[in-house]
Motif scaffolding. Structure first.
Motif, mmCIF file in Angstrom:
data_model
loop_
_atom_site.group_PDB
_atom_site.id
_atom_site.type_symbol
_atom_site.label_atom_id
_atom_site.label_comp_id
_atom_site.label_asym_id
_atom_site.label_seq_id
_atom_site.Cartn_x
_atom_site.Cartn_y
_atom_site.Cartn_z
ATOM 1 N N UNK A 330 0.719 -1.184 -0.145
ATOM 2 C CA UNK A 330 -0.033 0.241 -0.027
ATOM 3 C C UNK A 330 0.986 1.293 0.076
ATOM 4 N N UNK A 331 2.088 1.152 0.736
ATOM 5 C CA UNK A 331 2.767 2.363 0.785
ATOM 6 C C UNK A 331 3.580 2.665 -0.456
ATOM 7 N N UNK A 332 4.056 1.589 -1.267
ATOM 8 C CA UNK A 332 4.683 1.520 -2.424
ATOM 9 C C UNK A 332 3.753 1.962 -3.399
ATOM 10 N N UNK A 333 2.571 1.620 -3.419
ATOM 11 C CA UNK A 333 1.195 1.942 -4.465
ATOM 12 C C UNK A 333 1.343 3.452 -4.280
ATOM 13 N N UNK A 334 1.280 4.158 -3.142
ATOM 14 C CA UNK A 334 1.009 5.669 -2.783
ATOM 15 C C UNK A 334 2.085 6.394 -3.080
ATOM 16 N N UNK A 335 3.242 5.734 -3.638
ATOM 17 C CA UNK A 335 4.517 6.490 -4.032
ATOM 18 C C UNK A 335 5.574 6.958 -2.998
ATOM 19 N N UNK A 336 5.331 6.051 -1.808
ATOM 20 C CA UNK A 336 6.455 6.073 -0.883
ATOM 21 C C UNK A 336 7.806 5.403 -1.005
ATOM 22 N N UNK A 337 8.771 6.098 -0.828
ATOM 23 C CA UNK A 337 10.074 5.722 -1.127
ATOM 24 C C UNK A 337 10.484 4.280 -0.508
ATOM 25 N N UNK A 338 11.151 3.235 -1.122
ATOM 26 C CA UNK A 338 11.364 2.093 -0.498
ATOM 27 C C UNK A 338 12.837 2.290 0.231
ATOM 28 N N UNK A 339 12.759 2.537 1.515
ATOM 29 C CA UNK A 339 14.021 2.845 2.140
ATOM 30 C C UNK A 339 13.670 2.605 3.512
ATOM 31 N N UNK A 340 14.860 2.765 4.392
ATOM 32 C CA UNK A 340 14.541 2.282 5.847
ATOM 33 C C UNK A 340 13.675 3.367 6.624
ATOM 34 N N UNK A 341 13.670 4.681 6.130
ATOM 35 C CA UNK A 341 12.739 5.338 6.683
ATOM 36 C C UNK A 341 11.091 4.773 6.565
ATOM 37 N N UNK A 342 10.819 4.526 5.288
ATOM 38 C CA UNK A 342 9.552 3.766 5.197
ATOM 39 C C UNK A 342 9.414 2.587 5.792
ATOM 40 N N UNK A 343 10.287 1.706 5.524
ATOM 41 C CA UNK A 343 10.297 0.319 6.573
ATOM 42 C C UNK A 343 10.214 0.608 7.983
ATOM 43 N N UNK A 344 10.793 1.868 8.649
ATOM 44 C CA UNK A 344 10.710 1.981 10.062
ATOM 45 C C UNK A 344 9.328 2.375 10.312
ATOM 46 N N UNK A 345 8.851 3.599 9.587
ATOM 47 C CA UNK A 345 7.264 3.927 10.009
ATOM 48 C C UNK A 345 6.238 2.864 9.921
ATOM 49 N N UNK A 346 6.514 1.934 8.665
ATOM 50 C CA UNK A 346 5.364 0.754 8.570
ATOM 51 C C UNK A 346 5.440 -0.136 9.696
ATOM 52 N N UNK A 347 6.989 -0.471 10.064
ATOM 53 C CA UNK A 347 6.790 -1.533 11.390
ATOM 54 C C UNK A 347 6.345 -0.697 12.405
ATOM 55 N N UNK A 348 6.454 0.419 12.771
ATOM 56 C CA UNK A 348 5.994 1.264 13.700
ATOM 57 C C UNK A 348 4.436 1.013 13.609
ATOM 58 N N UNK A 349 3.930 1.288 12.710
ATOM 59 C CA UNK A 349 2.418 1.213 12.481
ATOM 60 C C UNK A 349 2.043 -0.293 12.638
ATOM 61 N N UNK A 350 2.562 -1.118 12.360
ATOM 62 C CA UNK A 350 2.334 -2.563 12.526
ATOM 63 C C UNK A 350 2.416 -2.962 14.019
ATOM 64 N N UNK A 351 3.680 -2.721 14.792
ATOM 65 C CA UNK A 351 3.548 -2.738 16.241
ATOM 66 C C UNK A 351 2.659 -1.764 16.862
ATOM 67 N N UNK A 352 2.411 -0.865 16.457
ATOM 68 C CA UNK A 352 1.359 0.081 17.081
ATOM 69 C C UNK A 352 0.065 -0.495 17.310
ATOM 70 N N UNK A 353 -0.456 -1.189 16.036
ATOM 71 C CA UNK A 353 -1.855 -1.674 16.063
ATOM 72 C C UNK A 353 -1.775 -3.007 16.739
ATOM 73 N N UNK A 354 -0.770 -3.760 16.799
ATOM 74 C CA UNK A 354 -0.635 -4.930 17.530
ATOM 75 C C UNK A 354 -0.675 -4.695 19.031
ATOM 76 N N UNK A 355 -0.055 -3.853 19.298
ATOM 77 C CA UNK A 355 -0.249 -3.562 20.914
ATOM 78 C C UNK A 355 -1.483 -2.826 21.211
ATOM 79 N N UNK A 356 -1.844 -1.890 20.504
ATOM 80 C CA UNK A 356 -3.173 -1.566 20.875
ATOM 81 C C UNK A 356 -4.222 -2.704 21.143
ATOM 82 N N UNK A 357 -4.220 -3.293 19.987
ATOM 83 C CA UNK A 357 -4.948 -4.713 20.367
ATOM 84 C C UNK A 357 -4.794 -5.474 21.537
#
Length: 357
Positions: A330-357
């Motif tokens: 989804x991030x790639x389709x929206x034009x976000x770069x494929x770098x550590x910055x993007x991977x970091x925030x996506x991993x953060x979103x995953x971890x955020x929602x996992x722990x919110x649950x």
């Protein structure tokens, strides 16, 4: 895979196995022991939830910072500091009442940060090293997550019966600390990487939908930690070791099914949304057998618990395995770069929602 990718796979497998084993080791005995030390079932639930709350709050921060500090630094902080925290959790057993509850909240504050650093650095490494087969690799990691939690649950019960409250937590700390060597295979950070944009991620509809799936699956999974053990020991009068076996069955089913779901999601991209949909619905159905629900007209038997755990483990893996790859797509389709910055925030979103649950 290249030789380097194979080495990374072995090291990641070990880290995921030990990292998740350390958190599962307390499930068979902690609720009842906390109750003996003056904590109500509601407080026990808050203790489990507070740990996730801190991880939830720290996940986006660590996801942003990882592009500056690099995943290696975050991983070392998560593993080595986390090791000390788990040993301190065992020391809380020498207290009771208010001091016990306060110490539990204090150590889980630090452990929440450590867990986020540990998890996000590993997820960013997966996205960076295996860009074309994220679901397959995450499915493989789920094997070792399942193995770790599957073995840790009965081991935690057995260690408690053998050595008391402190021993399982010391073992959990040592398991986490033993992961420190994995830092040698985590790629270094590039100097020119910018932080990813959390606000931009929040405007992508697909990100919000997948985040909802992650939240839902982990909500029902975490529900079992403070509730299943009192239900089993109160209704069926089984030992702490046997409680660990019940947890082990569900985690084992999850581990065995995950590689198939990961392979299916990578091979047939259209299957991922269907997997997530069916997975959450079947998980809900499995939960009706745990009580069991009154409309079944039965009082419940222990074999129904085992069946429900197996079905839930398979359904949970179907729903959760494709989610990380779907966030990246989804991030790639929206034009976000494929770098550590993007991977970091996506991993953060995953971890955020996992722990919110």
């Amino acid at each position: 895979m290249t030789g380097f990718q194979k080495k990374v796979l072995v090291c990641l497998s070990y880290a995921y196995c030990m990292g998740y084993a350390r958190s599962a080791i307390m499930a068979p005995f902690f609720p009842s022991q906390a109750a003996e030390r003056g904590a109500s079932e509601t407080i026990v639930g808050f203790i489990f939830g507070y740990y996730s709350l801190i991880a939830f709050l720290s996940a986006p921060i660590i996801g942003k910072l990882i592009s500056h500090t690099g995943p290696r630094f975050m991983f070392l902080c998560g593993s080595l500091v986390g090791m000390c925290v788990w040993v301190l959790t065992g020391v809380s057993g020498y207290t009771s009442g208010g001091p016990f509850i306060g110490l539990c909240f204090a150590v889980f504050t630090v452990e929440g940060f450590c867990y986020s650093a540990f998890e996000i650095s590993l997820m960013a490494t997966v996205a960076r090293v295996y860009p074309g087969r994220v679901s397959t690799v995450m499915g493989t990691m789920e094997i070792f997550i399942g193995v770790g939690t599957m073995l840790a649950s009965p081991a935690g019960g057995a260690l408690f019966e053998w050595g008391g409250y402190l021993v399982p937590f010391v073992v959990a700390g040592l398991l986490l600390g033993s992961c420190a060597f994995v830092v040698c295979i985590i790629p270094t950070n590039a100097d020119d990487v910018k932080s990813g944009s959390l606000t931009r991620l929040a405007t992508i509809p697909d990100i919000l939908v997948v985040a909802g799936v992650i939240f839902s699956v982990y909500l029902i999974y975490a529900f079992l930690d403070p509730t299943l053990e009192p239900h089993l020991t109160g209704k069926f009068k089984i030992s702490q070791t046997e409680v660990g076996v019940v947890f082990m069955v569900g985690n084992g089913a999850h581990a065995l099914a995950s590689p198939f779901w990961g392979w299916l999601a990578d091979k047939y991209v259209v299957s991922a949304p269907l997997q997530m949909t069916v997975g959450v619905l079947v998980s809900a159905l499995a939960f009706t057998f745990l009580g069991p629900a009154p409309f079944y007209g039965t009082t419940g038997m222990i074999w129904e618990i085992y069946v429900a755990q197996v079905v839930f483990g398979i359904a949970k893996s179907a729903a959760i395995v494709p989610t990380y790859a779907e966030l990246l797509l989804a991030a790639r389709a929206a034009g976000m770069p494929e770098d550590l910055g993007t991977y970091g925030v996506i991993s953060g979103v995953y971890d955020l929602m996992m722990n919110l649950g």
